[in-house]
Design a protein around this motif. Structure first.
Motif, PDB file in Angstrom:
ATOM      1  N   ARG A 199      -2.169  -6.752  -1.577  1.00 37.04           N
ATOM      2  CA  ARG A 199      -2.877  -7.398  -1.648  1.00 37.04           C
ATOM      3  C   ARG A 199      -3.555  -7.775  -2.742  1.00 37.04           C
ATOM      4  NH1 ARG A 199      -0.280  -9.148   2.138  1.00 37.04           N
ATOM      5  NH2 ARG A 199      -0.999  -8.543   4.425  1.00 37.04           N
ATOM      6  N   HIS A 229      -1.918  -7.178   9.809  1.00 38.14           N
ATOM      7  CA  HIS A 229      -1.057  -7.786   8.256  1.00 38.14           C
ATOM      8  C   HIS A 229      -0.374  -8.742   8.566  1.00 38.14           C
ATOM      9  CE1 HIS A 229      -2.804  -3.976   6.574  1.00 38.14           C
ATOM     10  NE2 HIS A 229      -2.517  -3.062   7.100  1.00 38.14           N
ATOM     11  N   GLN A 282      -6.841  -1.811   4.237  1.00 36.98           N
ATOM     12  CA  GLN A 282      -7.761  -1.178   3.253  1.00 36.98           C
ATOM     13  C   GLN A 282      -9.439  -1.116   2.952  1.00 36.98           C
ATOM     14  OE1 GLN A 282      -6.114  -4.478   3.780  1.00 36.98           O
ATOM     15  NE2 GLN A 282      -4.263  -3.522   3.213  1.00 36.98           N
ATOM     16  N   GLY A 298       0.499  -0.952  -0.440  1.00 40.08           N
ATOM     17  CA  GLY A 298       0.314  -0.407   0.187  1.00 40.08           C
ATOM     18  C   GLY A 298       1.289   1.386  -0.407  1.00 40.08           C
ATOM     19  N   PRO A 358      -6.538  -8.651   3.566  1.00 37.83           N
ATOM     20  CA  PRO A 358      -7.106  -7.857   3.876  1.00 37.83           C
ATOM     21  C   PRO A 358      -7.383  -6.743   4.405  1.00 37.83           C
ATOM     22  CG  PRO A 358      -7.598  -7.988   1.417  1.00 37.83           C
ATOM     23  CD  PRO A 358      -7.189  -9.762   1.952  1.00 37.83           C
ATOM     24  N   LEU A 383      -7.041  -2.663  -3.879  1.00 42.48           N
ATOM     25  CA  LEU A 383      -5.905  -2.480  -2.234  1.00 42.48           C
ATOM     26  C   LEU A 383      -5.115  -1.648  -2.538  1.00 42.48           C
ATOM     27  CD1 LEU A 383      -7.754  -5.798  -1.486  1.00 42.48           C
ATOM     28  CD2 LEU A 383      -9.062  -3.622  -1.135  1.00 42.48           C
ATOM     29  N   ASP A 384      -4.642  -1.327  -3.391  1.00 44.44           N
ATOM     30  CA  ASP A 384      -3.211  -0.622  -3.030  1.00 44.44           C
ATOM     31  C   ASP A 384      -3.700   1.115  -2.251  1.00 44.44           C
ATOM     32  OD1 ASP A 384      -4.556   0.519  -4.889  1.00 44.44           O
ATOM     33  OD2 ASP A 384      -1.826   1.152  -5.952  1.00 44.44           O
ATOM     34  N   GLN A 385      -4.367   0.974  -1.221  1.00 44.96           N
ATOM     35  CA  GLN A 385      -4.939   2.260  -1.138  1.00 44.96           C
ATOM     36  C   GLN A 385      -6.329   2.161  -0.525  1.00 44.96           C
ATOM     37  OE1 GLN A 385      -6.887   4.889  -4.535  1.00 44.96           O
ATOM     38  NE2 GLN A 385      -6.650   3.236  -5.772  1.00 44.96           N
ATOM     39  N   PRO A 386      -6.715   2.673   0.972  1.00 49.75           N
ATOM     40  CA  PRO A 386      -8.203   2.803   1.560  1.00 49.75           C
ATOM     41  C   PRO A 386      -9.015   3.487   0.485  1.00 49.75           C
ATOM     42  CG  PRO A 386      -6.633   4.711   2.070  1.00 49.75           C
ATOM     43  CD  PRO A 386      -5.662   3.863   1.301  1.00 49.75           C
ATOM     44  N   GLN A 387     -10.175   2.484   0.439  1.00 51.94           N
ATOM     45  CA  GLN A 387     -11.214   2.406   0.283  1.00 51.94           C
ATOM     46  C   GLN A 387     -12.093   2.603   0.704  1.00 51.94           C
ATOM     47  OE1 GLN A 387     -11.360   2.553  -3.392  1.00 51.94           O
ATOM     48  NE2 GLN A 387      -9.734   1.640  -3.688  1.00 51.94           N
TER      49      GLN A 387
END
Length: 356
Positions: free
Chosen positions: A74, A282, A327, A27, A287, A86-90
């Protein structure tokens, strides 16, 4: 005796720190040290902070698998036609089609109103809409699955037809089946597939992602007197067991997300301990989902503010989760959370822009 690894000493960027920092779960967060937590009889009995550089030189000492879990990217979620990175918060927006949910129960007059609310959340930036038809707040009573299906199925159908990525928040296999048939793309089970013995095979057969959430006790009794020897270790181990059980049932590990269950059989102190140690989780290699929006802990820390006056606290917890690499952040207040995370993302992007 065994050792758990908690990433710490987060840094703004990796530039100029070759070999001294590591990327958290693929991330936007980088860390320079790891807290080695010594565990005995289910409790933390010791802690030592070592640098990433030191740890990477000794991965053969039994840490390699967990280290890989901490640092591996992820896989994105494929939810119908939508790909959720999922390489950034959603943000996951909450739509409760219930008369008794703690914050928004009875808010929607009918399925159409609930679907409109979900669509507006999507337009505001929610990557996933989570539809629930049974309240699992403290003290809530079970809902007959037929009633639950009647509540969620038309909402799911409308949202999916409109192109939204839809999750269904349920503990029951028949509700899962009905929601998936209506177009749902994901299951969010607060019981981590323990409530209904058919739920794991239902998820496995559908091949959809599933959120496994920790809980202690049933909703109608979980807040009576929750107890742990060490809440962080116990929640970690319980989730590890549930991930293994899900895999054994035929669910791909890449389709499993985990949730520490903020407020589900936990005191204020338990919840805060889990938030402070969220990066540890983690190590499970899945995730992380965090659902702390409008929870009672916020009220307890702010003069017992009612649920509809807990936006500030909800945003504080959302940002705390983002800073530790979560994530998916499940919230009621979508526009405000999306804005907060956009500002957070702007800070990260600036920090990660190579210096010239």
């Amino acid at each position: 005796m065994r050792t758990l690894l908690r990433p710490t000493a987060f840094v703004d960027s990796p530039f100029g720190h070759d070999g001294k920092v590591a990327r958290l779960a693929g991330g936007l967060n980088w860390f320079a040290a790891v807290e080695l937590l010594t565990v005995s009889d289910g409790k933390r009995v010791g802690a030592e902070i070592v640098s990433v550089e030191q740890l990477e030189a000794h991965l053969d000492d039994g840490f390699a698998a967990v280290w890989n879990n901490l640092t591996a990217a992820r896989a994105p979620l494929q939810l119908g036609q939508r790909t959720v990175r999922l390489d950034q918060p959603q943000v996951m927006g909450i739509v409760n089609a219930t008369p008794d949910s703690f914050s928004d129960g009875g808010q929607f007059a009918d399925a159409e109103a609930a679907a409109v609310a979900g669509s507006l959340m999507s337009e505001a930036g929610a990557a996933i809409i989570d539809v629930g038809g049974e309240s699992t707040r403290p003290g809530a009573k079970p809902v007959w699955e037929g009633d639950e299906i009647e509540r969620v199925e038309p909402i799911v159908r409308r949202l999916a037809a409109g192109g939204a990525a839809v999750s269904v928040d349920t503990r029951k296999a028949d509700v899962m089946t009905a929601a998936l048939a209506a177009g749902a793309h994901m299951i969010n089970d607060v019981s981590a597939l323990t409530f209904d013995q058919r739920s794991a095979e239902t998820v496995a057969a559908a091949g959809v992602p599933v959120v496994l959430m920790h809980h202690q006790g049933k909703p109608d009794e979980m807040q009576d007197n929750p107890r742990y020897g060490d809440v962080v270790v116990e929640v970690y181990d319980w989730l590890a067991q549930r991930v293994e059980a899900a895999e054994a049932a035929g669910i791909a590990r890449s389709s499993i997300l985990v949730d520490v269950g903020f407020g589900f059989g936990k005191t204020v102190a338990h919840n805060l301990a889990l938030m402070n140690n969220l990066a540890l989780f983690h190590g499970l290699g899945c995730p992380l989902v965090l659902g702390a929006s409008r929870k009672r802990t916020i009220g307890a820390l702010s003069n017992e503010a009612p649920a509809d006056e807990r936006l500030g606290g909800s945003l504080a917890l959302a940002l705390k989760a983002a800073e530790q690499g979560a994530q998916v952040i499940r919230v009621h207040d979508v526009p405000e959370t999306v804005q907060a995370l956009k500002v957070w993302r702007g800070l990260r992007d600036q920090a990660l822009t190579p210096r010239v």
